[in-house]
Design a protein around this motif. Structure first.
Motif, mmCIF file in Angstrom:
data_model
loop_
_atom_site.group_PDB
_atom_site.id
_atom_site.type_symbol
_atom_site.label_atom_id
_atom_site.label_comp_id
_atom_site.label_asym_id
_atom_site.label_seq_id
_atom_site.Cartn_x
_atom_site.Cartn_y
_atom_site.Cartn_z
ATOM 1 N N ARG A 20 0.810 -1.196 0.000
ATOM 2 C CA ARG A 20 0.000 0.000 0.000
ATOM 3 C C ARG A 20 0.855 1.262 0.000
ATOM 4 N NH1 ARG A 20 -4.850 -0.786 2.446
ATOM 5 N NH2 ARG A 20 -6.012 -2.500 1.545
ATOM 6 N N THR A 22 0.300 5.556 -0.791
ATOM 7 C CA THR A 22 -0.754 6.527 -1.011
ATOM 8 C C THR A 22 -0.866 6.785 -2.507
ATOM 9 O OG1 THR A 22 0.709 8.421 -0.864
ATOM 10 C CG2 THR A 22 -0.228 7.616 1.173
ATOM 11 N N PRO B 79 2.938 8.603 5.934
ATOM 12 C CA PRO B 79 1.519 8.421 5.606
ATOM 13 C C PRO B 79 0.659 8.013 6.797
ATOM 14 C CG PRO B 79 2.882 7.459 3.904
ATOM 15 C CD PRO B 79 3.806 7.902 4.995
ATOM 16 N N TYR B 80 -0.450 8.668 6.942
ATOM 17 C CA TYR B 80 -1.457 8.344 7.957
ATOM 18 C C TYR B 80 -0.988 8.580 9.389
ATOM 19 C CZ TYR B 80 -4.227 6.205 4.263
ATOM 20 O OH TYR B 80 -4.956 5.972 3.121
ATOM 21 N N THR B 81 0.184 9.106 9.591
ATOM 22 C CA THR B 81 0.651 9.297 10.967
ATOM 23 C C THR B 81 0.930 10.742 11.314
ATOM 24 O OG1 THR B 81 2.907 8.882 10.303
ATOM 25 C CG2 THR B 81 1.658 7.013 11.072
#
Lengths: 236, 236
Positions: A20, A22, B79-81
Motif C-alpha cells: 500500500r 498513497t 503516511p497516515y501518521t
DNA sequence: CGATTAAAGATTGTCAACAATCTTTGTCGG
DNA sequence: CCGACAAAGATTGTTGACAATCTTTAATCG
C-alpha cells in the motif's frame, strides 16, 4: 470510479506487489515516468479532470502529485488557466551542462580516494549495459543507460544533497532527449562514447579524470545543442 | 472561517498589496517563513487540521502548501501518521557545507570575468548590512544578511539551476542557525568574518578567491559543528 | 504482573460538489 | 469590416464530509 491498486484491475499501474502506497505517490510516479519517457510531450497540456478520470482517482490526490512534479520542475502551472509539461529551452540545456560539469567533478573528488572494487566493477557493467542497449538499437534504454552510468559517481559520493541535485538534472536531460527522439528520430549516444570516461574514472589521476569530464561535457553539450538547432521546433 | 486575504482582516498574512495569489502559495510562504525563522522548531509536529483552523482555510490548499515544503525538504511526512518539521543532523551540515564549497566556487568561476561595478558595489553594501545587523545585536537579521551576502554570486551567475540549488541549501542553513539561536542563544557571525571574503571577491585572482572560499567554508563548518556539539540535543 | 488483543483517539488520505478565474466565442454597434 | 462588450465554456481553486490507517490506551487472559 474504482481505485487502481486493489486487484490491479485498472491495468494502468505497473505491477504493484500488493503493498500500500498513497495514491498521490503512485500517481506522481506514473506521471513522472510518462513525462520522462516522452509519452507526455513537452508543452503538452495536462488537464486535472481528464487525467483523474483516466486514472480512476479523484482530483485531490492528483493535484498533490502534480504539485510535486511542479516543484521538481517537470510541470508548469498558471493559476486558473492550466498546467503544461515544461518545455526545455536551449538556455536550460546550457545551464544543465554547466551544472553537470560542476557537480560531477565534485562527485569524483569525493569518491576518488575510496573507489572500491565494487565501484569499479559496477562502472564497467553499466558501460556494457549502455553498449548492449545501443546494439539493440533501443534508444530509450540507451538514454537511461547513459544516465545510469553517470549516476554511479553520485551514488557513491555519500551526499544526499548532491544525489538529489543530480536526480533533478537527470530528469530534465532524460525528458529532453527522449522527447527529441520521439519527435525527430534522433539517435542516442554512440557505442564508444563513454570508454574514455570509464578508463579515466578507473585510472590513477584525478586531474586527468576532471579534464576528461570537462571535455566529455563540452562534447555532450555540443551534440545536444546541434540536434536541437537541426530540428526547427525549439521554444523560447 | 473567514479568508485571510480580502481586506487583510486576519492580520496573519504580511501586507499583501491587494493582488490575488492562490491560497496555497500564500500558505506556503507563511509556513516557510515560520520554519526558517525558527518559530516552528525542528522536529515540531505540524497538524493539518489545527493549522488550517488557525489560518482560516480548508485542509485542501494547506495540504498542497505542505506538499511543496515537503519537496523543498523542510517538512517530513509519514503516511497516515503525521508531519513534522525536518530535523537537521550533523551529517546534513557536513553535506551542506561540502556542496556549498562546490557550487560557490563554481558561481565565482561563472561571474569572474564579468563582475560589474554594480556587483562590486552591492557586495560591499551587503557586507555593511551584515555588520550593521551585528552591531544592532539582531542575530536573526545577521543570519539573513550573511546568507544574502553569499547569495550575490549566485544571483549574478545567470544559472537558474545553480540559484535554485543555493536557495535550497540557504533555507536549511537559515533554519538550522535560527533554531539554534532560539534554543540555545548562540550568537550569529562575527563582525569581520566576511571582510576577507569580500576583499578576495573584489580582487584580481580567481584562484585566490577559490582558496579563500575553501577556507571560509572550512571555518564555517567547524563553527557550526562546534556549537552543535556544545548543546546536547542533537538528532540522529 | 506481563503480554496479547481490542477498542478508542488522532491524523492523514480521498472524494464529490461548488466557487472563482481565465479564455474563447459570439454578438452588437459603429 | 473592425472593435468593444457580454455570454458561454474550460480549467483550476476551495470546501466540508467521510474513509483509511496508524498510535495509544485500556482491558482481558494467562
Amino acid at each position: 470510479m474504482l481505485l487502481l491498486i486493489e486487484g490491479n484491475g485498472g491495468g494502468l499501474v505497473s505491477s504493484s506487489p500488493l503493498k500500500r502506497e498513497t495514491m498521490s505517490v503512485q500517481i506522481a510516479a506514473i506521471l513522472r515516468r510518462d513525462i520522462l519517457t516522452g509519452e507526455l510531450s513537452p508543452n503538452a497540456q495536462v488537464v486535472e479532470s481528464a487525467l483523474a478520470l483516466r486514472l480512476g482517482v479523484s482530483r485531490g490526490p492528483l493535484r498533490e502529485a502534480m504539485r510535486q512534479l511542479i516543484e521538481e520542475g517537470l510541470l508548469i502551472t498558471v493559476p486558473y488557466t492550466g498546467t503544461r509539461v515544461v518545455d526545455i529551452s536551449v538556455r536550460d540545456i546550457n545551464e544543465i551542462y554547466a551544472m553537470r560539469t560542476c557537480i560531477e567533478i565534485f562527485a569524483f573528488e569525493q569518491i576518488w580516494t575510496r573507489r572500491s572494487e565494487d565501484f569499479k566493477a559496477e562502472l564497467i557493467k553499466r558501460n556494457q549495459a549502455l553498449k548492449h542497449a545501443i546494439d539493440q538499437a533501443d534508444h530509450v534504454a540507451a538514454i537511461e543507460a547513459e544516465l545510469d552510468l553517470h549516476g554511479l559517481a553520485y551514488e557513491h559520493a555519500n551526499n544526499r544533497i548532491l544525489l538529489n541535485t543530480w536526480t533533478g538534472l537527470r530528469g530534465h536531460l532524460q525528458m529532453y532527449w527522449a522527447s527529441h527522439h520521439r519527435a525527430h528520430g534522433t539517435t542516442g549516444p554512440k557505442r564508444e562514447s563513454h570508454d574514455d570516461y570509464v578508463r579515466f574514472a578507473l585510472g590513477e589521476s584525478l586531474t586527468a579524470m576532471q579534464d576528461e569530464l570537462r571535455d566529455h561535457m563540452r562534447r555532450g553539450l555540443e551534440t545536444t545543442i546541434t540536434f536541437v538547432e537541426t530540428c526547427s521546433g525549439a521554444s523560447a
